[in-house]
Design an enzyme around this catalytic site. Structure first.
Site, mmCIF file in Angstrom:
data_model
loop_
_atom_site.group_PDB
_atom_site.id
_atom_site.type_symbol
_atom_site.label_atom_id
_atom_site.label_comp_id
_atom_site.label_asym_id
_atom_site.label_seq_id
_atom_site.Cartn_x
_atom_site.Cartn_y
_atom_site.Cartn_z
ATOM 1 N N LYS A 87 44.740 39.924 31.269
ATOM 2 C CA LYS A 87 45.156 38.723 30.536
ATOM 3 C C LYS A 87 46.544 38.254 30.989
ATOM 4 O O LYS A 87 46.778 37.061 31.184
ATOM 5 C CB LYS A 87 45.161 39.007 29.020
ATOM 6 C CG LYS A 87 43.754 39.142 28.444
ATOM 7 C CD LYS A 87 43.726 39.622 26.992
ATOM 8 C CE LYS A 87 42.276 39.814 26.550
ATOM 9 N NZ LYS A 87 42.103 40.277 25.168
ATOM 10 N N GLN A 112 45.769 42.986 20.728
ATOM 11 C CA GLN A 112 44.565 43.553 21.347
ATOM 12 C C GLN A 112 43.903 44.542 20.389
ATOM 13 O O GLN A 112 44.567 45.418 19.832
ATOM 14 C CB GLN A 112 44.941 44.230 22.684
ATOM 15 C CG GLN A 112 43.760 44.753 23.466
ATOM 16 C CD GLN A 112 42.837 43.646 23.996
ATOM 17 O OE1 GLN A 112 43.269 42.527 24.246
ATOM 18 N NE2 GLN A 112 41.568 43.960 24.157
ATOM 19 N N ASP A 119 43.763 33.860 19.584
ATOM 20 C CA ASP A 119 42.491 34.579 19.518
ATOM 21 C C ASP A 119 41.591 34.000 18.430
ATOM 22 O O ASP A 119 40.415 34.363 18.336
ATOM 23 C CB ASP A 119 42.771 36.041 19.144
ATOM 24 C CG ASP A 119 42.336 37.011 20.225
ATOM 25 O OD1 ASP A 119 41.681 36.571 21.176
ATOM 26 O OD2 ASP A 119 42.669 38.196 20.091
HETATM 27 N N1 GUN Z 1 39.176 43.482 22.113
HETATM 28 C C1 GUN Z 1 38.052 43.178 22.795
HETATM 29 N N2 GUN Z 1 37.954 41.850 22.993
HETATM 30 C C2 GUN Z 1 39.038 41.301 22.415
HETATM 31 C C3 GUN Z 1 39.500 39.956 22.269
HETATM 32 O O1 GUN Z 1 38.889 38.981 22.719
HETATM 33 N N3 GUN Z 1 40.657 39.812 21.611
HETATM 34 C C4 GUN Z 1 41.327 40.859 21.090
HETATM 35 N N4 GUN Z 1 42.453 40.627 20.443
HETATM 36 N N5 GUN Z 1 40.943 42.107 21.200
HETATM 37 C C5 GUN Z 1 39.790 42.323 21.858
#
Ligand code: GUN
Length: 306
Positions: A68, A112, A135
């Site tokens: 990311k 995350q 998110d």
């Molecule tokens: N863990 C797995 N996929 C994601 C996501 O799209 N966002 C976040 N914050 N955590 C994740």
């Protein structure tokens, strides 16, 4: 040629499924974001800034977060990872999230998931500033999505919809079956596909659904988001359906230096013989999640400025 609403799903001349190349679609989205960021900064605005919070030692999470941040920087978005040991307290993490919410230079915040067991993810997400919640997980954004208002849409669902749009797969009036009711994917995707413009008829299945195979076989578009390797078998697919695999499962593979490989929730080899379209894993939905995060971060910067 786009499918017309009254056409059968699988056109007769397709022997096996068309593979939806998520990497290529994501690259296009990322190129567009990069170009928009360049215009934005050339107008005298600060670079959009994304803060990613990573707690603990989960190797998959660490790998996603690196991806990311790398993608952000590639698009001209400034990004930092704030890394904390698994022993951080819930209160300390709440303070971090609240503080980022107030910092004027921070446009996007992503926590995350999963978090360690002693930290309640709901409480942490509730502390996010909804205007920086790239998110789309805060209840304010979930509520906006559920009621058709403008907010932030979670990245994986918007990535799925972007893949369908790009592949000219009609959703209007179509039957979509989603397996999985998570806040990250299943629920928001169901809301999104019911919106005006997408106009799908959506069924959300989960571990207690009876006659799951039967329900899945009614799907023009089947989305697998359960997190169980190869859960979706060929007998669950209507011939010609679009099959979107959201799963990213690590399974043991001693032929690989890492000792594992990634695989989806769908039995890809068998299902591609029946489906009209299919997303591979890796290289399907995964790259889209990152691309949509960049789009949301740029959107957050623009919305906060206007
Ligand atoms: N863990 C797995 N996929 C994601 C996501 O799209 N966002 C976040 N914050 N955590 C994740």
């Amino acid at each position: 040629m786009p499918l017309q609403a009254n056409q059968p799903y699988k056109p007769a001349f397709f022997e096996v499924a068309q593979i939806i190349d998520g990497k290529a679609v994501a690259a296009e989205v990322r190129r567009n974001v990069r170009a928009e960021v360049a215009v934005w900064t050339s107008e005298g605005h600060a670079q959009p800034y994304l803060a990613v919070i990573l707690v603990g030692e989960n190797p998959a999470s660490a790998s996603y977060v690196r991806g990311k941040i790398r993608a952000s920087q590639d698009a001209g978005i400034a990004g930092d990872t704030l890394t904390f040991g698994a022993n951080i307290t819930e209160q300390e993490l709440l303070d971090v999230v609240r503080d980022l919410g107030q910092q004027p230079n921070v446009d996007g915040i992503l926590v995350q998931l999963p978090l360690p067991d002693h930290i309640r993810a709901d409480r942490i997400i509730a502390e996010l500033n909804p205007d920086k919640d790239v998110d789309g997980l805060h209840v304010v954004n979930a509520g906006r999505l559920a009621t058709g208002q403008v907010g932030f849409i979670p990245c994986t669902p918007s990535g799925v919809v972007e893949l369908l749009r790009h592949s000219e797969i009609e959703t209007r009036g179509r039957r979509v079956v989603i397996i999985g009711r998570s806040n990250l994917v299943g629920r928001p995707l169901a809301s999104l596909l019911m919106h005006k413009g997408y106009d799908a008829t959506v069924t959300v299945c989960h571990s207690r659904t009876r006659n799951l195979s039967e329900v899945c076989r009614e799907a023009d578009i089947l989305v697998a988001a359960i997190g169980r390797a190869h859960f979706v078998s060929a007998d669950m697919i209507k011939p010609g359906a679009a099959v979107i695999d959201v799963g990213i499962n690590r399974i043991e593979d001693n032929s690989r230096p890492s000792g594992y490989r990634l695989t989806g929730d769908v039995d890809y080899e068998a299902v591609k013989e029946i489906a009209g379209w299919i997303t591979p894993v890796p290289g399907g939905v995964g790259p889209m999640t990152i691309a949509m995060l960049l789009q949301n971060t740029l959107l957050a910067a623009k919305r906060r400025t206007s």
